[in-house]
Design a protein around this motif. Structure first.
Motif, PDB file in Angstrom:
ATOM      1  N   ASN A  59       0.945  -1.234  -0.094  1.00  0.00           N
ATOM      2  CA  ASN A  59       0.012   0.108  -0.045  1.00  0.00           C
ATOM      3  C   ASN A  59       0.792   1.382  -0.035  1.00  0.00           C
ATOM      4  OD1 ASN A  59      -1.580   1.964   0.434  1.00  0.00           O
ATOM      5  ND2 ASN A  59      -2.484   1.510   2.439  1.00  0.00           N
ATOM      6  N   GLN A  60       0.826   1.993  -1.111  1.00  0.00           N
ATOM      7  CA  GLN A  60       1.867   3.080  -1.222  1.00  0.00           C
ATOM      8  C   GLN A  60       1.478   4.463  -0.377  1.00  0.00           C
ATOM      9  OE1 GLN A  60       1.635   2.081  -5.749  1.00  0.00           O
ATOM     10  NE2 GLN A  60       3.705   3.250  -5.539  1.00  0.00           N
ATOM     11  N   ARG A  61       0.159   4.281   0.177  1.00  0.00           N
ATOM     12  CA  ARG A  61      -0.067   5.682   0.701  1.00  0.00           C
ATOM     13  C   ARG A  61       0.608   5.713   2.215  1.00  0.00           C
ATOM     14  NH1 ARG A  61      -2.191   9.283  -2.142  1.00  0.00           N
ATOM     15  NH2 ARG A  61      -3.486   8.517  -3.744  1.00  0.00           N
ATOM     16  N   PHE A  62       1.120   6.839   2.419  1.00  0.00           N
ATOM     17  CA  PHE A  62       1.579   6.774   3.934  1.00  0.00           C
ATOM     18  C   PHE A  62       1.425   8.313   4.189  1.00  0.00           C
ATOM     19  CE2 PHE A  62       4.754   8.576   0.860  1.00  0.00           C
ATOM     20  CZ  PHE A  62       5.133   9.923   1.460  1.00  0.00           C
ATOM     21  N   GLU A  63       1.646   8.586   5.666  1.00  0.00           N
ATOM     22  CA  GLU A  63       1.587  10.046   6.199  1.00  0.00           C
ATOM     23  C   GLU A  63       2.658  10.143   6.903  1.00  0.00           C
ATOM     24  OE1 GLU A  63      -2.503  11.710   7.106  1.00  0.00           O
ATOM     25  OE2 GLU A  63      -1.723  11.732   9.281  1.00  0.00           O
ATOM     26  N   LEU A  76       2.310  15.628   6.480  1.00  0.00           N
ATOM     27  CA  LEU A  76       2.553  15.116   5.166  1.00  0.00           C
ATOM     28  C   LEU A  76       1.955  13.988   4.627  1.00  0.00           C
ATOM     29  CD1 LEU A  76       4.051  15.812   2.338  1.00  0.00           C
ATOM     30  CD2 LEU A  76       6.163  14.629   3.447  1.00  0.00           C
ATOM     31  N   ARG A  77       1.087  14.125   3.777  1.00  0.00           N
ATOM     32  CA  ARG A  77       0.290  12.954   3.153  1.00  0.00           C
ATOM     33  C   ARG A  77       0.862  12.562   1.572  1.00  0.00           C
ATOM     34  NH1 ARG A  77      -5.566  14.534   5.138  1.00  0.00           N
ATOM     35  NH2 ARG A  77      -5.068  14.036   7.279  1.00  0.00           N
ATOM     36  N   PRO A 121       1.651  14.819  -2.973  1.00  0.00           N
ATOM     37  CA  PRO A 121       1.985  15.211  -1.870  1.00  0.00           C
ATOM     38  C   PRO A 121       0.680  16.403  -1.614  1.00  0.00           C
ATOM     39  CG  PRO A 121       3.261  16.660  -3.218  1.00  0.00           C
ATOM     40  CD  PRO A 121       2.543  15.303  -4.019  1.00  0.00           C
ATOM     41  N   GLN A 122       0.333  16.036  -0.177  1.00  0.00           N
ATOM     42  CA  GLN A 122      -0.557  17.031   0.531  1.00  0.00           C
ATOM     43  C   GLN A 122       0.350  17.555   1.916  1.00  0.00           C
ATOM     44  OE1 GLN A 122      -4.002  14.669   0.567  1.00  0.00           O
ATOM     45  NE2 GLN A 122      -4.895  16.641  -0.499  1.00  0.00           N
ATOM     46  N   ALA A 123       0.419  18.854   2.284  1.00  0.00           N
ATOM     47  CA  ALA A 123       0.789  19.059   3.469  1.00  0.00           C
ATOM     48  C   ALA A 123       0.311  20.276   4.095  1.00  0.00           C
ATOM     49  CB  ALA A 123       2.476  19.298   3.388  1.00  0.00           C
ATOM     50  N   TRP A 124       0.398  19.995   5.718  1.00  0.00           N
ATOM     51  CA  TRP A 124      -0.152  21.078   6.387  1.00  0.00           C
ATOM     52  C   TRP A 124       0.833  21.478   7.460  1.00  0.00           C
ATOM     53  CZ3 TRP A 124      -2.544  16.983   4.645  1.00  0.00           C
ATOM     54  CH2 TRP A 124      -3.607  17.282   3.752  1.00  0.00           C
ATOM     55  N   VAL A 134       0.258  23.709   3.029  1.00  0.00           N
ATOM     56  CA  VAL A 134       1.699  24.120   2.287  1.00  0.00           C
ATOM     57  C   VAL A 134       1.235  24.059   0.836  1.00  0.00           C
ATOM     58  CG1 VAL A 134       4.037  23.576   1.659  1.00  0.00           C
ATOM     59  CG2 VAL A 134       2.895  23.135   4.354  1.00  0.00           C
ATOM     60  N   GLU A 135       1.425  25.113   0.242  1.00  0.00           N
ATOM     61  CA  GLU A 135       1.288  25.208  -1.329  1.00  0.00           C
ATOM     62  C   GLU A 135       2.451  24.482  -2.122  1.00  0.00           C
ATOM     63  OE1 GLU A 135      -1.223  26.303  -2.993  1.00  0.00           O
ATOM     64  OE2 GLU A 135      -1.981  26.991  -1.132  1.00  0.00           O
ATOM     65  N   LEU A 136       2.224  23.238  -2.712  1.00  0.00           N
ATOM     66  CA  LEU A 136       3.161  22.325  -3.200  1.00  0.00           C
ATOM     67  C   LEU A 136       3.114  22.572  -4.923  1.00  0.00           C
ATOM     68  CD1 LEU A 136       2.865  19.223  -1.160  1.00  0.00           C
ATOM     69  CD2 LEU A 136       5.049  20.860  -1.326  1.00  0.00           C
TER      70      LEU A 136
END
Length: 136
Positions: A59-63, A76-77, A121-124, A134-136
């Motif tokens: 499962n490649q999804r992580f946080e 960071l997701r 990526p998604q980040a806060w 966080v703008e990526l």
């Protein structure tokens, strides 16, 4: 400062941060401490002999999360990019970092060392009152 630089600043400001995977509905969390940027992506280093690698294959999804005292914490997701495309500088830095932690490999090109990128990526940046994307 751009988003990748902000994320790396939070990850590298502390001795360890935490990466979570999930397989079969069971979360798994472990400390990580190497993060670098190359090709406009964030890269992490681990070994094919570790459970985290096997879990990412499934499962490649992580946080990941890092608490930087006085600055809040990072969430960071993403999805692990499993194609190891790092150059010599990042490969050597990852190898030297893991060796400094007491792990042992046969050089930066040891076949068990592996680097994965952060895709989608998604980040806060968070504190007790708000979450700021966080703008990526």
């Amino acid at each position: 400062m751009n988003g990748i630089a902000t994320i790396l600043e939070y990850l590298n400001a502390v001795p360890a941060w935490y990466l979570a995977t999930s397989v079969d509905g069971q979360p798994h969390v472990r400390p990580f401490s190497f993060a670098a940027e190359e090709h406009g992506k964030i890269w992490f280093c681990t070994a094919t002999t570790k459970d985290v690698w096997e879990e990412l294959l499934e499962n490649q999804r992580f946080e990941a999360t890092s608490w930087w005292p006085g600055h809040g914490w990072l969430i960071l997701r993403g999805k692990a990019g499993l194609e190891d495309l790092v150059g010599e500088e990042v490969r050597t830095a990852g190898y030297e970092h893991l060796e400094s932690l007491g792990e042992h490999y046969d050089g930066p090109h040891d076949e068990t060392l592996v680097f994965f990128s952060v895709e989608e990526p998604q980040a806060w940046i968070c504190n007790h009152d708000e979450w700021v994307p966080v703008e990526l």
